[in-house]
Design a protein around this motif. Structure first.
Motif, PDB file in Angstrom:
ATOM      1  N   UNK A  80      22.495  49.936  69.775  1.00  0.00           N
ATOM      2  CA  UNK A  80      22.620  50.652  69.809  1.00  0.00           C
ATOM      3  C   UNK A  80      22.457  51.813  69.063  1.00  0.00           C
ATOM      4  N   UNK A  81      22.886  51.125  67.743  1.00  0.00           N
ATOM      5  CA  UNK A  81      23.252  52.476  66.534  1.00  0.00           C
ATOM      6  C   UNK A  81      21.671  52.061  65.965  1.00  0.00           C
ATOM      7  N   UNK A  82      21.229  51.671  65.564  1.00  0.00           N
ATOM      8  CA  UNK A  82      20.150  50.609  65.001  1.00  0.00           C
ATOM      9  C   UNK A  82      18.725  52.182  64.401  1.00  0.00           C
ATOM     10  N   UNK A  83      18.751  51.773  62.878  1.00  0.00           N
ATOM     11  CA  UNK A  83      17.290  52.879  62.966  1.00  0.00           C
ATOM     12  C   UNK A  83      15.993  51.868  62.420  1.00  0.00           C
ATOM     13  N   UNK A  84      15.537  52.300  62.054  1.00  0.00           N
ATOM     14  CA  UNK A  84      13.941  52.057  61.250  1.00  0.00           C
ATOM     15  C   UNK A  84      13.792  52.975  59.783  1.00  0.00           C
ATOM     16  N   UNK A  85      13.823  52.185  58.729  1.00  0.00           N
ATOM     17  CA  UNK A  85      13.912  52.217  57.696  1.00  0.00           C
ATOM     18  C   UNK A  85      12.540  52.358  56.970  1.00  0.00           C
ATOM     19  N   UNK A  86      11.870  53.607  56.025  1.00  0.00           N
ATOM     20  CA  UNK A  86      10.640  54.030  55.415  1.00  0.00           C
ATOM     21  C   UNK A  86       9.354  52.564  55.838  1.00  0.00           C
ATOM     22  N   UNK A  87      10.467  51.337  55.841  1.00  0.00           N
ATOM     23  CA  UNK A  87       9.209  49.987  55.676  1.00  0.00           C
ATOM     24  C   UNK A  87       8.118  49.922  55.976  1.00  0.00           C
TER      25      UNK A  87
END
Length: 280
Positions: A138-145
């Motif tokens: 639910x709290x996942x974030x997509x990194x800049x890579x």
């Protein structure tokens, strides 16, 4: 009072944010006050966001199923997993509802290497390559890579001619779509390179949630009047959107929903799609 997020991080309880999310379910301010009053005495220091969500969800459902269905959108998107296959199908349908032709899971040859494109969408001379990043957390974030990687993929397929939808076309742009969040660096990178990024809360005012609420493209997993097994059966029958059920209510018979249950399901679906959101 502190609230424990899915990651285990403790953050201050935000009553204003909770009330705002309840209002976005379509419930009136009076109903939201009733819901908050009903759950207030059950809140405690260290309560998990999951338990807080369940309290609010159950209370909303007691008022009207469609309120709970709209409130559950974020969870409903995660239920298009576990691998995100149906999330890609759902994203393809989002483009279709906007007048595009679309298809999923196509492998094409770029200048250097082959690429599997999650969704290809076409309207007139526009051809889009869409990368879908599905997350269960639910709290996942997509990194800049990820936008960096996607930009290189789009670069590798540009200026080549492909045949899709009975047309010879070149890719004109790319979209990176996720049910999660983008990190600030992802947004900075995407903004600098004029990339099309779409996440749960980005861009502001035209995020994934905004698009769904504004256009009614709710996934079938939003519905609260059918079981998880029913949802899985509907997905297998290519019933991806709640709108699909309204367009072909024979789908209910196909998965052997009783006549009595069908009445409740169709009513919830109609309220979810047709009831305008009064609170933004």
């Amino acid at each position: 009072m502190l609230v424990k997020k899915y990651s285990g991080e403790l953050v201050p309880f935000d009553e204003t944010a909770l009330r705002r999310s309840l209002l976005r379910s379509g419930a009136s301010e009076e109903t939201v006050n009733q819901v908050y009053t009903a759950i207030q005495n059950r809140l405690y220091d260290g309560i998990s966001t999951k338990e807080l969500y369940e309290l609010a969800f159950d209370s909303l459902k007691s008022k009207r199923s469609s309120y709970a269905a709209r409130y559950s959108l974020k969870r409903a998107l995660r239920e298009l997993g576990p691998e995100g296959f149906y999330f890609e199908k759902w994203v393809a349908r989002l483009f279709q509802e906007d007048g595009y032709n679309s298809m999923t899971g196509q492998t094409i040859q770029g200048h250097a290497v082959t690429h599997e494109i999650d969704v290809i969408a076409q309207k007139n001379e526009e051809l889009l390559a869409v990368e879908c990043k599905f997350r269960n957390d639910a709290d996942a974030k997509i990194s800049v890579t990820t936008p960096m990687y996607f930009k290189s993929r789009v670069t590798d397929i540009m200026d080549l001619t492909f045949r899709f939808f009975n047309k010879e076309l070149k890719f004109t742009d790319g979209w990176l779509v996720t049910n999660a969040y983008f990190t600030s660096d992802s947004v900075k990178f995407g903004t600098h390179y004029h990339m099309n990024l779409l996440s749960w809360d980005y861009p502001a005012g035209n995020s994934l949630k905004n698009k769904v609420d504004n256009n009614g493209e709710y996934p079938i997993t939003c519905l609260t009047t059918i079981s998880d097994q029913d949802k899985a059966m509907l997905l297998k029958n290519q019933c991806i959107l709640v709108k699909d059920l309204l367009r072909d209510d024979a789908l209910c018979e196909r998965i052997q929903i009783t006549k009595e249950k069908k009445v409740a399901v169709i009513q919830e679906a109609k309220e979810l799609i047709n009831s305008p959101l009064e609170h933004e």
